[in-house]
Design a protein around this motif. Structure first.
Motif, PDB file in Angstrom:
ATOM      1  N   GLN A 223       0.894  -1.090   0.574  1.00 46.40           N
ATOM      2  CA  GLN A 223       0.095  -0.232  -0.320  1.00 46.40           C
ATOM      3  C   GLN A 223       1.129   1.283  -0.113  1.00 46.40           C
ATOM      4  O   GLN A 223       0.741   2.427  -0.566  1.00 46.40           O
ATOM      5  N   SER A 226       1.758   3.565  -3.205  1.00 47.97           N
ATOM      6  CA  SER A 226       0.458   4.342  -4.016  1.00 47.97           C
ATOM      7  C   SER A 226       1.397   6.440  -3.634  1.00 47.97           C
ATOM      8  O   SER A 226       0.694   6.789  -4.436  1.00 47.97           O
ATOM      9  N   SER A 227       2.016   6.233  -3.071  1.00 55.26           N
ATOM     10  CA  SER A 227       2.914   7.309  -2.992  1.00 55.26           C
ATOM     11  C   SER A 227       3.394   7.868  -3.981  1.00 55.26           C
ATOM     12  O   SER A 227       4.380   8.738  -3.985  1.00 55.26           O
ATOM     13  N   TRP A 233      -2.503   4.086 -10.470  1.00 52.37           N
ATOM     14  CA  TRP A 233      -2.475   3.263  -9.185  1.00 52.37           C
ATOM     15  C   TRP A 233      -4.307   2.661  -9.284  1.00 52.37           C
ATOM     16  O   TRP A 233      -5.011   2.792  -9.228  1.00 52.37           O
ATOM     17  N   GLN A 234      -3.767   1.400  -9.396  1.00 48.47           N
ATOM     18  CA  GLN A 234      -5.781   0.753  -9.306  1.00 48.47           C
ATOM     19  C   GLN A 234      -5.470  -0.611  -8.409  1.00 48.47           C
ATOM     20  O   GLN A 234      -4.815  -1.722  -9.290  1.00 48.47           O
ATOM     21  N   VAL A 235      -6.001  -0.669  -7.833  1.00 47.29           N
ATOM     22  CA  VAL A 235      -5.675  -1.862  -6.651  1.00 47.29           C
ATOM     23  C   VAL A 235      -7.163  -2.432  -6.285  1.00 47.29           C
ATOM     24  O   VAL A 235      -6.949  -3.579  -5.519  1.00 47.29           O
TER      25      VAL A 235
END
Length: 280
Positions: A223, A226-227, A233-235
């Motif tokens: 996670q 993501s930064s 960013w597709q989780v």
């Protein structure tokens, strides 16, 4: 010597075949170094004789109508370097273990948009020089082998979306720490993501895990990526990351009589549709 579009067209103009729907010649000059025939309307099967062309460094037959198996003999094309592309054909075999002999491949391996099935052979761990464009999306593959963790030069374009993959992503993929862009394993049946993917500190574009059957939240280490991912960013979707068990019970037979909406989309319910639902 190259088998490319000019040769294909000369075959047409000389009346050796129809305008579309012609087959590869089964014999080519032994000095052939490139087979470059994407989108030329070829049909039939891949000749096993291609394995005798030991000087071929480039092989692209994408977007034709070729069917049948991938010949094991193609594993003899050990001088391949930049491209092996059989994508967008009607191939329907497993991947030969002999493809592990293609150790000179540096980029662009594709079997995407075919009916190729089964696991990726463990021998693919020998393709350690691969740096980009590993495409096995829109296939019927079942698992990614742990040996893919040996592809430590991979930097971008690892596409395995919509490929029937199931289970947990291999922890060994965490060793691909040079990845900077484009991991897409969306649209599969993956149930969990290893913390080791959090080692991909340099990835900044397109990290896609959505539309799977993830049973719990992403590891904190993943996670945190993501930064650094500036776009793509597709989780998750509404069916992912719900913190729910992987195995669900049957559809409930008793619901409130004033129920107006029923939604169990993506929740892997089992059993039959209860007749009691007709009373609502």
């Amino acid at each position: 010597t190259r088998l490319h579009k000019a040769l294909a067209r000369s075959m047409i103009y000389n009346g050796l075949s129809g305008a579309r729907g012609y087959q590869f010649p089964t014999t080519l000059p032994s000095a052939t170094t490139e087979i470059d025939n994407p989108n030329e309307g070829y049909t039939g099967t891949l000749p096993t004789e291609f394995g005798l062309l030991g000087d071929v460094t480039y092989f692209d037959i994408a977007s034709n109508e070729i069917e049948g198996s991938l010949p094991t003999q193609l594993g003899q094309l050990v001088k391949l370097q930049t491209t092996f592309d059989c994508g967008s054909n009607k191939l329907n075999s497993t991947i030969p273990t002999q493809f592990g002999y293609l150790t000179g491949m540096e980029k662009s391996f594709s079997l995407s948009e075919t009916q190729v099935s089964g696991p990726i052979p463990t021998e693919f761990g020998s393709l350690s020089m691969m740096s980009s464009r590993f495409h096995v999306y829109s296939t019927r593959l079942s698992t990614l082998c742990t040996q893919l963790g040996s592809l430590k030069e991979m930097k971008k374009n690892f596409y395995a979306y919509a490929s029937s993959l199931s289970g947990t992503l291999p922890t060994e993929l965490g060793a691909l720490t040079k990845m900077t862009a484009n991991l897409d394993v969306s649209g599969n049946f993956i149930t969990s993501v290893p913390t080791e993917l959090g080692r991909w500190q340099d990835i900044n574009v397109n990290f896609k895990l959505h539309s799977n059957q993830l049973c719990s939240s992403l590891p904190t280490e993943v996670q945190a990526l993501s930064s650094s991912v500036t776009s793509g960013w597709q989780v998750k979707t509404s069916n992912d990351l719900l913190g729910l068990p992987c195995t669900w019970p049957n559809v409930p037979t008793a619901l409130a009589s004033d129920t107006t909406s029923i939604s169990y989309n993506g929740m892997a319910l089992t059993g039959t549709v209860p007749t009691e639902l007709g009373l609502l």
